[in-house]
Design a protein around this motif. Structure first.
Motif, PDB file in Angstrom:
ATOM      1  N   ASP A 155      13.484  -5.169  -0.099  1.00 32.75           N
ATOM      2  CA  ASP A 155      12.043  -5.074   0.006  1.00 32.75           C
ATOM      3  C   ASP A 155      11.469  -5.280  -1.382  1.00 32.75           C
ATOM      4  O   ASP A 155      11.522  -4.384  -2.229  1.00 32.75           O
ATOM      5  CB  ASP A 155      11.665  -3.712   0.576  1.00 32.75           C
ATOM      6  CG  ASP A 155      10.226  -3.704   1.074  1.00 32.75           C
ATOM      7  OD1 ASP A 155       9.535  -4.725   0.861  1.00 32.75           O
ATOM      8  OD2 ASP A 155       9.808  -2.694   1.660  1.00 32.75           O
ATOM      9  N   ASP A 197       8.447 -12.452  -1.396  1.00 32.66           N
ATOM     10  CA  ASP A 197       8.415 -11.296  -0.496  1.00 32.66           C
ATOM     11  C   ASP A 197       8.594 -11.727   0.945  1.00 32.66           C
ATOM     12  O   ASP A 197       9.259 -11.051   1.735  1.00 32.66           O
ATOM     13  CB  ASP A 197       7.097 -10.556  -0.673  1.00 32.66           C
ATOM     14  CG  ASP A 197       7.048  -9.269   0.125  1.00 32.66           C
ATOM     15  OD1 ASP A 197       8.000  -8.465   0.010  1.00 32.66           O
ATOM     16  OD2 ASP A 197       6.077  -9.066   0.871  1.00 32.66           O
ATOM     17  N   THR A 198       8.031 -12.872   1.298  1.00 31.18           N
ATOM     18  CA  THR A 198       8.214 -13.400   2.652  1.00 31.18           C
ATOM     19  C   THR A 198       9.673 -13.736   2.912  1.00 31.18           C
ATOM     20  O   THR A 198      10.221 -13.456   3.980  1.00 31.18           O
ATOM     21  CB  THR A 198       7.339 -14.653   2.851  1.00 31.18           C
ATOM     22  OG1 THR A 198       5.972 -14.311   2.653  1.00 31.18           O
ATOM     23  CG2 THR A 198       7.530 -15.230   4.241  1.00 31.18           C
ATOM     24  N   GLU A 199      10.333 -14.311   1.907  1.00 26.29           N
ATOM     25  CA  GLU A 199      11.736 -14.680   2.056  1.00 26.29           C
ATOM     26  C   GLU A 199      12.640 -13.466   2.228  1.00 26.29           C
ATOM     27  O   GLU A 199      13.621 -13.501   2.978  1.00 26.29           O
ATOM     28  CB  GLU A 199      12.198 -15.477   0.836  1.00 26.29           C
ATOM     29  CG  GLU A 199      11.518 -16.831   0.695  1.00 26.29           C
ATOM     30  CD  GLU A 199      11.907 -17.518  -0.597  1.00 26.29           C
ATOM     31  OE1 GLU A 199      12.839 -17.018  -1.271  1.00 26.29           O
ATOM     32  OE2 GLU A 199      11.293 -18.538  -0.943  1.00 26.29           O
ATOM     33  N   THR A 200      12.327 -12.382   1.520  1.00 29.00           N
ATOM     34  CA  THR A 200      13.209 -11.205   1.530  1.00 29.00           C
ATOM     35  C   THR A 200      12.798 -10.154   2.545  1.00 29.00           C
ATOM     36  O   THR A 200      13.453  -9.130   2.676  1.00 29.00           O
ATOM     37  CB  THR A 200      13.225 -10.542   0.140  1.00 29.00           C
ATOM     38  OG1 THR A 200      11.889 -10.138  -0.203  1.00 29.00           O
ATOM     39  CG2 THR A 200      13.744 -11.504  -0.913  1.00 29.00           C
ATOM     40  N   CYS A 201      11.702 -10.379   3.242  1.00 31.61           N
ATOM     41  CA  CYS A 201      11.191  -9.383   4.181  1.00 31.61           C
ATOM     42  C   CYS A 201      12.247  -9.026   5.219  1.00 31.61           C
ATOM     43  O   CYS A 201      12.869  -9.891   5.830  1.00 31.61           O
ATOM     44  CB  CYS A 201       9.940  -9.912   4.880  1.00 31.61           C
ATOM     45  SG  CYS A 201       9.147  -8.702   5.946  1.00 31.61           S
ATOM     46  N   THR A 203       5.216 -14.281  -6.069  1.00 34.95           N
ATOM     47  CA  THR A 203       5.651 -12.991  -5.530  1.00 34.95           C
ATOM     48  C   THR A 203       5.469 -12.947  -4.027  1.00 34.95           C
ATOM     49  O   THR A 203       6.343 -12.456  -3.291  1.00 34.95           O
ATOM     50  CB  THR A 203       4.858 -11.848  -6.190  1.00 34.95           C
ATOM     51  OG1 THR A 203       5.043 -11.898  -7.607  1.00 34.95           O
ATOM     52  CG2 THR A 203       5.316 -10.495  -5.671  1.00 34.95           C
ATOM     53  N   ALA A 204       4.333 -13.467  -3.533  1.00 36.22           N
ATOM     54  CA  ALA A 204       4.089 -13.470  -2.093  1.00 36.22           C
ATOM     55  C   ALA A 204       5.125 -14.317  -1.363  1.00 36.22           C
ATOM     56  O   ALA A 204       5.634 -13.936  -0.302  1.00 36.22           O
ATOM     57  CB  ALA A 204       2.682 -13.986  -1.810  1.00 36.22           C
ATOM     58  N   ALA A 205       5.465 -15.467  -1.946  1.00 35.09           N
ATOM     59  CA  ALA A 205       6.468 -16.329  -1.306  1.00 35.09           C
ATOM     60  C   ALA A 205       7.833 -15.662  -1.295  1.00 35.09           C
ATOM     61  O   ALA A 205       8.555 -15.705  -0.290  1.00 35.09           O
ATOM     62  CB  ALA A 205       6.531 -17.667  -2.052  1.00 35.09           C
ATOM     63  N   ARG A 253       1.205 -15.801  -6.301  1.00 38.13           N
ATOM     64  CA  ARG A 253       1.700 -16.687  -5.239  1.00 38.13           C
ATOM     65  C   ARG A 253       3.220 -16.690  -5.182  1.00 38.13           C
ATOM     66  O   ARG A 253       3.817 -16.707  -4.110  1.00 38.13           O
ATOM     67  CB  ARG A 253       1.173 -18.107  -5.455  1.00 38.13           C
ATOM     68  CG  ARG A 253      -0.328 -18.222  -5.217  1.00 38.13           C
ATOM     69  CD  ARG A 253      -0.823 -19.661  -5.260  1.00 38.13           C
ATOM     70  NE  ARG A 253      -0.588 -20.262  -6.565  1.00 38.13           N
ATOM     71  CZ  ARG A 253       0.343 -21.155  -6.821  1.00 38.13           C
ATOM     72  NH1 ARG A 253       1.179 -21.543  -5.875  1.00 38.13           N
ATOM     73  NH2 ARG A 253       0.480 -21.670  -8.024  1.00 38.13           N
TER      74      ARG A 253
END
Length: 401
Positions: free
Chosen positions: A334, A321-325, A317-319, A315
């Motif tokens: 990325d 990744d959304t921030e840095t997308c 990591t997913a959060a 969770r």
């Protein structure tokens, strides 16, 4: 004439049995002026241990496992004297030395000289036969012993916050509070690890994975090793257990190794406290199968925490990744490819260090009440996972050894 120390070592160290030790100890007990040479010989054995890959904590732990606490204290005394000669020590060495037992003075001209000499010679016999183990960092006095990753600007403050949260979690008697404090600590660890990975990628850092050893001692060492494996996996590290020597080697990037050390120690303290409380309830109801209850409790605790920790990491990591997308003006951001590259680097390092590992299937959870209580304790000590996720690997664990 051959020096007394050489006569004693020749008699005691290269032969089996108590008779050889008695012969060497008798020679030394009758020669108080040989004490300094006796200790210097011990320091030489300690220096050889560093060349074989051992660290201070490893050495004292192994002496304690193979002999007893008395000889472990003598080993710590020799280690303190030997390491005092170095101008600089690796950071983990300093921390290990600070936790060693206090030194023991030599009993010059006292009636227990024979016992003291016998203890030292038995210790030297063990040190002489130490196996070589995989190095995890430079030995003191080598050209590279000053090389280590400099801390990030906010790292000391971050680690202080994490330690404080975990200390509070260990101290509280309320499971709900311990759960919240541990969850917050793991959240900080996960975010710090991700930030470090992104900074390294943007700066094209040449940092490579390292390794550390963490003690996994009896009793119930298989359950403890499974817990450490779960903590390591959740923090993007790999753990390899050496049951004979009483430790696991954890391979990973430095921020993640620090997280594993902190979290494993805290969860073990929390789990032991919960086990003691549950065991007291079992005894009050007339149950006496303490050993099987504890083994099953800790196995369940380790298994369930593995799924909780993995869920928290996923969770976080997913959060992130959304921030840095989409990247930033500072360079590539990325996250998932960055983390994948670090996972590959950790795996390659672990395989290079331990090319002949095996996966051991551990059985031992035979007490249903212990398993249920351990599962409940793991749920209370969870580190941010969803309570709706109740999957586990069952009562058999697997661990790399």
């Amino acid at each position: 004439m051959e020096p007394v120390i050489d006569q004693a070592c020749a008699a005691a160290l290269y032969a089996e049995g108590d008779a050889a030790l008695d012969t060497g100890a008798s020679l030394l007990a009758a020669a108080p002026d040989a004490d300094d040479d006796l200790h210097r010989r011990g320091e030489e054995f300690v220096t050889r241990a560093w060349g074989r890959g051992w660290h201070p904590a490893d050495l004292v732990r192994f002496v304690r496992l193979e002999l007893d606490e008395r000889r472990a204290v003598l080993a710590a005394t020799l280690i303190a004297a030997e390491t005092a000669r170095y101008g600089e020590l690796p950071p983990r060495w300093r921390a290990q030395l600070a936790e060693l037992p206090g030194p023991v003075p030599a009993p010059r001209n006292k009636p227990d000289r024979f016992s003291y000499a016998s203890d030292l010679l038995e210790l030297y016999r063990l040190l002489l036969r130490l196996p070589a183990i995989e190095p995890v960092g430079p030995a003191p006095g080598t050209a590279a012993d000053h090389l280590h990753r400099p801390p990030a600007p906010d790292e000391p403050r971050m680690l202080t916050r994490i330690r404080a949260l975990l200390a509070k979690a260990e101290a509280t008697g309320f499971p709900e509070e311990a759960e919240a404090l541990t969850a917050k600590a793991q959240e900080l660890m996960a975010r710090h690890s991700i930030d470090e990975a992104l900074i390294a990628a943007r700066s094209h850092s040449a940092e490579t994975p390292g390794a550390c050893r963490i003690g996994v001692e009896p009793p119930y060492e298989s359950a403890k090793a499974i817990l450490l494996d779960a903590v390591a996996s959740a923090n993007r590290c790999q753990a390899v257990w050496n049951g004979d020597l009483g430790f696991s080697t954890v391979v990973g990037f430095e921020p993640d190794l620090e997280a594993v050390e902190l979290l494993f120690t805290s969860l073990l303290v929390q789990g032991t406290a919960a086990m003691t409380r549950a065991e007291a309830g079992q005894r009050a109801s007339g149950r006496k199968r303490t050993k099987t209850f504890r083994q099953s409790f800790l196995m369940a605790y380790a298994q369930r925490l593995g799924s909780r920790l993995a869920d928290t990491t996923e969770r976080a990591t997913a959060a992130a990744d959304t921030e840095t997308c989409g990247g930033t003006s500072e360079g590539p951001a990325d996250l998932l490819p960055v983390l994948a590259a670090r996972d590959v680097a950790v795996t390659e390092t672990a395989e290079r260090m331990f090319p002949r590992t095996t996966t051991t299937r551990v059985r031992g959870a035979t007490d249903l009440d212990g398993w249920n209580h351990g599962t409940e304790a793991a749920d209370q000590a969870r580190v941010g996972g969803s309570r709706s996720d109740r999957t586990s690997r069952g009562r058999d664990g697997e661990i790399m050894a």
